[in-house]
Design an enzyme around this catalytic site. Structure first.
Site, PDB file in Angstrom:
ATOM      1  N   ARG A 147      34.055  -7.921   5.971  1.00  0.00           N
ATOM      2  CA  ARG A 147      33.408  -8.688   7.031  1.00  0.00           C
ATOM      3  C   ARG A 147      32.812  -7.699   8.035  1.00  0.00           C
ATOM      4  O   ARG A 147      33.436  -6.696   8.382  1.00  0.00           O
ATOM      5  CB  ARG A 147      34.400  -9.594   7.748  1.00  0.00           C
ATOM      6  N   HIS A 148      31.606  -7.993   8.487  1.00  0.00           N
ATOM      7  CA  HIS A 148      30.909  -7.117   9.424  1.00  0.00           C
ATOM      8  C   HIS A 148      31.745  -6.820  10.665  1.00  0.00           C
ATOM      9  O   HIS A 148      32.660  -7.558  11.014  1.00  0.00           O
ATOM     10  CB  HIS A 148      29.562  -7.719   9.832  1.00  0.00           C
ATOM     11  N   ASN A 193      30.916 -12.483  18.748  1.00  0.00           N
ATOM     12  CA  ASN A 193      32.259 -12.645  18.169  1.00  0.00           C
ATOM     13  C   ASN A 193      33.291 -12.570  19.287  1.00  0.00           C
ATOM     14  O   ASN A 193      34.193 -13.409  19.382  1.00  0.00           O
ATOM     15  CB  ASN A 193      32.585 -11.543  17.164  1.00  0.00           C
ATOM     16  N   ARG A 237      24.077  -7.308  11.703  1.00  0.00           N
ATOM     17  CA  ARG A 237      25.497  -7.010  11.888  1.00  0.00           C
ATOM     18  C   ARG A 237      26.178  -6.688  10.560  1.00  0.00           C
ATOM     19  O   ARG A 237      27.049  -5.813  10.501  1.00  0.00           O
ATOM     20  CB  ARG A 237      26.204  -8.142  12.640  1.00  0.00           C
ATOM     21  N   GLU A 265      25.003 -15.672   7.043  1.00  0.00           N
ATOM     22  CA  GLU A 265      25.969 -16.589   7.646  1.00  0.00           C
ATOM     23  C   GLU A 265      25.411 -18.010   7.611  1.00  0.00           C
ATOM     24  O   GLU A 265      24.214 -18.222   7.393  1.00  0.00           O
ATOM     25  CB  GLU A 265      26.257 -16.151   9.082  1.00  0.00           C
TER      26      GLU A 265
END
Length: 186
Positions: free
Chosen positions: A11-12, A18, A61, A85
């Site tokens: 996962r980035h 976030n 990202r 996403e």
């Protein structure tokens, strides 16, 4: 159905959104300083995995996180658009809340958004496209893409992919008839 081959998922790294618990969706928010540090740390984890392929979402990202892994492993990046996403339409940028659970439950869909089920199917297509490449393989994408993997591997929601975290996924086999997922380097 999820193609039954082993693979790694990253996962980035973290973004400001976030950190602030805002729904990024497909808005192209860059890594913040913490996210860059997470991406560099993850690159050190993947350095010794013997990767042959890295596939990534085109959103910066994820792509920038993949770039650190690419530099560490010497493996080029293949961009797969379907690894983006979830598209949350008018609610991209909105703070998390009950609306997000309602979207996942299928009882609410923001204007211009993908349905949750439609997103899971699209992300599965992107993952399976990546899994056609030679392994060992690393997919660098988003938390939502991880949900699709969990859903289609029938893992439930027992594992939460944190920013910058690497996971190994092993398919079912005769002596272990379900998918196995474990964090690597944590």
């Amino acid at each position: 159905m999820l193609t039954e081959v082993p693979f790694y998922f990253l996962r980035h790294g973290e973004t400001d959104w976030n950190r602030d618990r805002r729904a990024q969706g497909q808005i192209d928010i860059p890594l913040n300083a913490t996210g860059i540090a997470q991406a560099k740390a993850a690159a050190e984890v993947v350095r010794g995995l013997g990767l042959r392929t890295i596939c990534a979402s085109p959103l910066s990202r994820a792509y920038e996180t993949a770039r650190f892994a690419s530099e560490a492993s010497g493996v080029p990046i293949t961009v797969i658009d379907e690894l983006k996403e979830c598209g949350l339409g008018a609610d991209e940028g909105r703070a998390g809340g009950a609306w997000f659970g309602d979207w996942r439950a299928g009882t609410y869909c923001p204007d211009g958004a993908e349905t949750y089920e439609g997103f899971l199917a699209r992300a599965l297509g992107g993952v399976n496209k990546a899994l056609r490449f030679d392994g060992p393989l690393l997919i660098v994408a988003h938390g939502g893409v991880f949900w699709s993997i969990q859903h289609h591997a029938r893992l439930g929601a027992s594992v939460n992919a944190m920013n910058g975290q690497v996971f190994r996924h092993d398919p079912p086999r005769a002596d272990f008839p379900w998918w196995n997922v474990e964090a690597v380097g944590s």
